[in-house]
Scaffold this active site. Structure first.
Site, PDB file in Angstrom:
ATOM      1  N   TYR A 157      18.434   2.795  -1.959  1.00 44.75           N
ATOM      2  CA  TYR A 157      17.428   4.037  -1.886  1.00 44.75           C
ATOM      3  C   TYR A 157      18.301   3.582   0.143  1.00 44.75           C
ATOM      4  CZ  TYR A 157      12.808   4.461   0.182  1.00 44.75           C
ATOM      5  OH  TYR A 157      12.145   5.127   0.087  1.00 44.75           O
ATOM      6  N   LYS A 161      18.078   7.790   2.210  1.00 47.19           N
ATOM      7  CA  LYS A 161      17.529   8.025   3.093  1.00 47.19           C
ATOM      8  C   LYS A 161      18.097   8.568   4.232  1.00 47.19           C
ATOM      9  CE  LYS A 161      14.094   9.131   0.862  1.00 47.19           C
ATOM     10  NZ  LYS A 161      12.684   9.616   0.445  1.00 47.19           N
TER      11      LYS A 161
HETATM   12  N1  LIG Z   1       5.323   4.864   0.016  1.00 40.83           N
HETATM   13  C1  LIG Z   1       6.384   4.339   1.176  1.00 40.83           C
HETATM   14  O1  LIG Z   1       6.244   3.468   1.639  1.00 40.83           O
HETATM   15  C2  LIG Z   1       7.701   5.184   1.887  1.00 40.83           C
HETATM   16  C3  LIG Z   1       8.103   4.749   3.056  1.00 40.83           C
HETATM   17  C4  LIG Z   1       8.963   5.950   3.207  1.00 40.83           C
HETATM   18  C5  LIG Z   1       9.787   7.182   2.160  1.00 40.83           C
HETATM   19  N2  LIG Z   1       8.392   6.869   1.640  1.00 40.83           N
HETATM   20  C6  LIG Z   1       9.156   8.659   0.431  1.00 40.83           C
HETATM   21  O2  LIG Z   1       8.255   8.820   0.856  1.00 40.83           O
HETATM   22  C7  LIG Z   1       8.486  10.516  -0.663  1.00 40.83           C
HETATM   23  C8  LIG Z   1       6.905  10.351  -1.546  1.00 40.83           C
HETATM   24  O3  LIG Z   1       6.563   8.977  -1.950  1.00 40.83           O
HETATM   25  P1  LIG Z   1       5.575   8.122  -2.163  1.00 40.83           P
HETATM   26  O4  LIG Z   1       5.645   7.061  -1.723  1.00 40.83           O
HETATM   27  O5  LIG Z   1       4.082   8.840  -2.283  1.00 40.83           O
HETATM   28  O6  LIG Z   1       5.731   8.211  -4.111  1.00 40.83           O
HETATM   29  P2  LIG Z   1       5.685   8.088  -5.243  1.00 40.83           P
HETATM   30  O7  LIG Z   1       3.463   7.802  -4.832  1.00 40.83           O
HETATM   31  O8  LIG Z   1       6.123   7.459  -6.271  1.00 40.83           O
HETATM   32  O9  LIG Z   1       5.679   9.501  -5.340  1.00 40.83           O
HETATM   33  C9  LIG Z   1       6.792   9.685  -5.831  1.00 40.83           C
HETATM   34  C10 LIG Z   1       6.076  11.708  -6.376  1.00 40.83           C
HETATM   35  O10 LIG Z   1       8.169  12.369  -7.127  1.00 40.83           O
HETATM   36  C11 LIG Z   1       7.556  12.683  -8.327  1.00 40.83           C
HETATM   37  N3  LIG Z   1       8.789  12.670  -8.460  1.00 40.83           N
HETATM   38  C12 LIG Z   1       9.840  11.970  -9.399  1.00 40.83           C
HETATM   39  N4  LIG Z   1       9.972  11.924 -10.363  1.00 40.83           N
HETATM   40  C13 LIG Z   1      10.181  12.897  -9.584  1.00 40.83           C
HETATM   41  C14 LIG Z   1      11.261  14.029 -11.237  1.00 40.83           C
HETATM   42  N5  LIG Z   1      12.322  13.082 -11.619  1.00 40.83           N
HETATM   43  N6  LIG Z   1      10.750  15.177 -10.895  1.00 40.83           N
HETATM   44  C15 LIG Z   1       9.843  15.780 -10.187  1.00 40.83           C
HETATM   45  N7  LIG Z   1       9.004  15.282  -9.420  1.00 40.83           N
HETATM   46  C16 LIG Z   1       9.502  14.100  -9.325  1.00 40.83           C
HETATM   47  C17 LIG Z   1       6.287  11.938  -8.679  1.00 40.83           C
HETATM   48  O11 LIG Z   1       5.360  12.729 -10.001  1.00 40.83           O
HETATM   49  P3  LIG Z   1       5.791  12.557 -11.518  1.00 40.83           P
HETATM   50  O12 LIG Z   1       5.943  11.089 -11.451  1.00 40.83           O
HETATM   51  O13 LIG Z   1       4.747  13.313 -11.029  1.00 40.83           O
HETATM   52  O14 LIG Z   1       6.899  13.231 -11.343  1.00 40.83           O
HETATM   53  C18 LIG Z   1       5.461  11.731  -7.071  1.00 40.83           C
HETATM   54  O15 LIG Z   1       4.403  12.826  -7.006  1.00 40.83           O
HETATM   55  C19 LIG Z   1      10.019   9.598  -0.662  1.00 40.83           C
HETATM   56  O16 LIG Z   1      10.793  10.701  -0.492  1.00 40.83           O
HETATM   57  C20 LIG Z   1       9.495   7.858   0.009  1.00 40.83           C
HETATM   58  O17 LIG Z   1      11.614   7.875  -0.336  1.00 40.83           O
HETATM   59  C21 LIG Z   1       7.919   6.177   1.073  1.00 40.83           C
END
Ligand SMILES: NC(=O)c1ccc[n+]([C@@H]2O[C@H](COP(=O)([O-])OP(=O)(O)OC[C@H]3O[C@@H](n4cnc5c(N)ncnc54)[C@H](OP(=O)(O)O)[C@@H]3O)[C@@H](O)[C@H]2O)c1
Length: 279
Positions: A157, A161
């Site tokens: 992961y 990133k």
């Molecule tokens: N949360 C953290 O601590 C954090 C920190 C740094 C960076 N990030 C980054 O921020 C971004 C958003 O993450 P989040 O924390 O909001 O995660 P999340 O709550 O798990 O949301 C992920 C989103 O991606 C969608 N998704 C997953 N697989 C998919 C697929 N195959 N096709 C289309 N859509 C898909 C999901 O919707 P469905 O399940 O409906 O498809 C959901 O809307 C990611 O890139 C993550 O790496 C997060």
């Protein structure tokens, strides 16, 4: 016309809009008056979000329920948006695989590469070409604070990133003369559904709200190329960059992930030792 619309046009597209950080991007961008294309797999959640956004902000929405890791999903997205001028692209959809690398099923690890790298690559090339022809646009790419060094127990992961960060930095310079702002967004722990295995109980670590992460990113767009939201994350970013050797950062982040993933790691250790004792 407000400044955001005159800079980025009338339509934005957000991947991973159904929950977490993507849902917050969708609401905050709509609040600035842009129409939004909402993309994710969960059609019901997207439909509910679309109705509430239309009610709250009087903008148009379009829902694309598609799995972006499937070739058909990308084709469906491009066809459904062919008539729209997408001026702001938020490459947000992402997935995480955590735990000892040797125990992660290889198909899961490859899915992470597909969603975190292949999808933003495809979408950025497709929509940036149209932005270039128009002479303006904005592209955000979700990276992470883990992108700045290797991190044990979340190595694939973190590496995905790092690709997001380096790709964003490169195209930011290429596309600037065409009027396109590119931003790598590098949050630390943020409240969402990304990592069900992470447990903060008893630790002095507090995840940020998605609201604050998105607010900072939208403020940084056009002003900077890397957005690191929050004071603690900024401290980690600058001390990692200027004060410590990279391997110290790897050890420090490794220590944090060993603690937040302790339940999962202990469970996997137990399974491994029972398999060894039976063999
Ligand atoms: N949360 C953290 O601590 C954090 C920190 C740094 C960076 N990030 C980054 O921020 C971004 C958003 O993450 P989040 O924390 O909001 O995660 P999340 O709550 O798990 O949301 C992920 C989103 O991606 C969608 N998704 C997953 N697989 C998919 C697929 N195959 N096709 C289309 N859509 C898909 C999901 O919707 P469905 O399940 O409906 O498809 C959901 O809307 C990611 O890139 C993550 O790496 C997060």
């Amino acid at each position: 016309m407000n400044e955001f619309i005159s800079k980025y046009g009338k339509w934005a597209l957000i991947t991973g809009a159904s929950k977490g950080i993507g849902l917050e991007f969708s609401r905050q961008i709509a609040a600035k008056g842009l129409n939004v294309v909402l993309v994710a797999r969960s059609e019901n959640s997207l439909g509910l979000l679309a109705s509430s956004i239309e009610n709250d902000y009087a903008v148009k929405t379009r829902v694309v329920a598609a799995d972006l890791t499937e070739a058909d999903g990308i084709v469906q997205l491009f066809e459904t948006t062919a008539d729209l001028d997408i001026g702001l692209l938020v490459n947000n959809a992402g997935r995480e695989d955590s735990g000892p690398f040797l125990q992660i099923p290889i198909d899961d690890a490859i899915k992470t590469i597909d969603l975190n790298i292949k999808v933003p690559l495809q979408l950025t090339q497709h929509f940036a070409a149209k932005m270039k022809a128009r002479g303006k646009g904005g592209i955000l790419i979700m990276s992470s604070i883990v992108a700045f060094q290797g991190v044990p127990n979340i190595a694939n992961y973190a590496a995905s990133k790092a690709w997001d960060l380096v790709f964003a930095e490169g195209i930011a310079t290429e596309l600037k003369p065409s009027g396109i702002d590119v931003l790598s967004v590098n949050p630390g722990f943020t409240k969402s559904e990304l990592s069900p295995d992470i447990n903060f109980e008893g630790l002095p670590i507090k995840p940020m709200s998605a609201d604050a992460v998105v607010k900072t990113a939208l403020e940084d767009l056009g002003r900077s190329r890397v957005s690191v939201p929050g004071r603690v994350n900024k401290f980690l970013y600058y001390s990692g960059k200027y004060l410590q050797p990279r391997r110290v950062n790897t050890a420090a982040f490794g220590g944090v992930f060993r603690r937040v993933l302790r339940n999962k790691l202990e469970g996997q250790d137990a399974v491994e030792s029972s398999q060894t004792s039976h063999s």
